[in-house]
Motif scaffolding. Structure first.
Motif, short mmCIF file in Angstrom:
data_model
loop_
_atom_site.label_atom_id
_atom_site.label_comp_id
_atom_site.label_asym_id
_atom_site.label_seq_id
_atom_site.Cartn_x
_atom_site.Cartn_y
_atom_site.Cartn_z
N VAL A 34 0.83 -1.21 0.00
CA VAL A 34 0.00 0.00 0.00
C VAL A 34 0.87 1.27 0.00
O VAL A 34 0.42 2.33 -0.39
N ASN A 35 2.13 1.14 0.44
CA ASN A 35 3.08 2.24 0.43
C ASN A 35 2.69 3.36 1.39
O ASN A 35 2.67 4.54 1.03
N ILE A 36 2.37 2.97 2.62
CA ILE A 36 2.04 3.93 3.68
C ILE A 36 3.11 3.85 4.76
O ILE A 36 3.79 2.85 4.89
N ASN A 37 3.24 4.95 5.51
CA ASN A 37 4.25 4.92 6.57
C ASN A 37 3.82 3.99 7.70
O ASN A 37 2.64 3.89 8.02
N PRO A 38 4.79 3.29 8.29
CA PRO A 38 4.48 2.45 9.44
C PRO A 38 4.27 3.31 10.68
O PRO A 38 4.72 4.46 10.75
N ALA A 39 3.60 2.76 11.67
CA ALA A 39 3.45 3.42 12.96
C ALA A 39 4.81 3.43 13.65
O ALA A 39 5.59 2.48 13.54
N LEU A 40 5.08 4.52 14.37
CA LEU A 40 6.31 4.64 15.14
C LEU A 40 5.95 5.06 16.56
O LEU A 40 5.04 5.88 16.76
N TYR A 99 5.41 10.16 2.13
CA TYR A 99 6.16 8.93 2.39
C TYR A 99 6.14 8.06 1.14
O TYR A 99 5.10 7.88 0.50
N LYS A 100 7.29 7.55 0.77
CA LYS A 100 7.42 6.53 -0.28
C LYS A 100 8.30 5.44 0.31
O LYS A 100 9.46 5.68 0.64
N GLY A 101 7.73 4.26 0.43
CA GLY A 101 8.41 3.19 1.12
C GLY A 101 9.53 2.54 0.33
O GLY A 101 9.79 2.89 -0.82
N PRO A 102 10.19 1.58 0.97
CA PRO A 102 11.28 0.86 0.34
C PRO A 102 10.89 0.26 -1.00
O PRO A 102 9.79 -0.25 -1.16
N CYS A 103 11.85 0.32 -1.93
CA CYS A 103 11.63 -0.22 -3.28
C CYS A 103 13.00 -0.50 -3.91
O CYS A 103 13.31 0.02 -4.98
N PRO A 104 13.82 -1.29 -3.22
CA PRO A 104 15.19 -1.47 -3.72
C PRO A 104 15.22 -2.22 -5.05
O PRO A 104 14.48 -3.19 -5.24
N PRO A 105 16.07 -1.79 -5.98
CA PRO A 105 16.15 -2.44 -7.28
C PRO A 105 16.84 -3.81 -7.24
O PRO A 105 16.71 -4.61 -8.16
N TYR A 106 17.57 -4.08 -6.16
CA TYR A 106 18.30 -5.35 -6.02
C TYR A 106 18.59 -5.58 -4.54
O TYR A 106 18.68 -4.65 -3.76
#
Length: 153
Positions: A34-40, A99-106
């Motif tokens: 969903v690409n939402i920030n997590p609770a902290l 916020y844009k969450g993690p999306c590593p290419p590798y």
């Protein structure tokens, strides 16, 4: 810690009900979900704190760190809710102010959620992580972080 920090800076305890320190970030907080920030959760906020700020970075991005989340002038709270709309969102390295969450290419990348306790609200005309760091200089009275990892499926 860099020269941003005064000689003494209180240690905030930053945790999350959905992410363990050095644990994996759940899918819904990434580009694959969903690409939402997590609770902290933020504990040990020092007296005199007037606002909080957050910078989330990918420590393993090619070339340099990659900024995923920038926010400041957050009211002094002990819990930041999931999918929270921020009062003063800044531009991340995706060139959007959200916020844009993690999306590593590798591979598996490390992500750090940095939370700052500030002795004031910040008036800023520019809105990047570098601008925020400059504006926070001399105002940081507490700092804490949460590190987690993510690998795309």
């Amino acid at each position: 810690m860099s020269s941003l920090f005064p000689t003494f800076c209180a240690q905030l305890r930053v945790t999350s009900p959905v992410i363990r320190e050095n644990g994996m970030i759940p899918l819904q907080y990434t580009c694959d979900g969903v690409n939402i920030n997590p609770a902290l959760d933020i504990e040990a906020v020092p007296p005199g704190t007037k606002s909080l700020a957050i910078i989330m970075e990918d420590l393993d991005a090619t070339g340099d760190v990659f900024v995923h989340w920038v926010a400041w002038n957050i009211p002094v709270v002990r819990h930041i809710c999931e999918a929270r709309k921020m009062e003063a969102p800044g531009f991340n390295d995706f060139h959007v102010s959200e916020y844009k969450g993690p999306c590593p290419p590798y591979g598996t990348h490390r992500y750090i959620f940095k939370v700052y306790a500030l002795d004031s609200l910040l008036a800023m005309s520019r809105h990047t992580a570098a601008d925020l760091e400059e504006a926070m200089s001399g105002h940081i009275i507490g700092f804490g972080q949460l590190m987690a990892r993510y690998k795309r499926r």
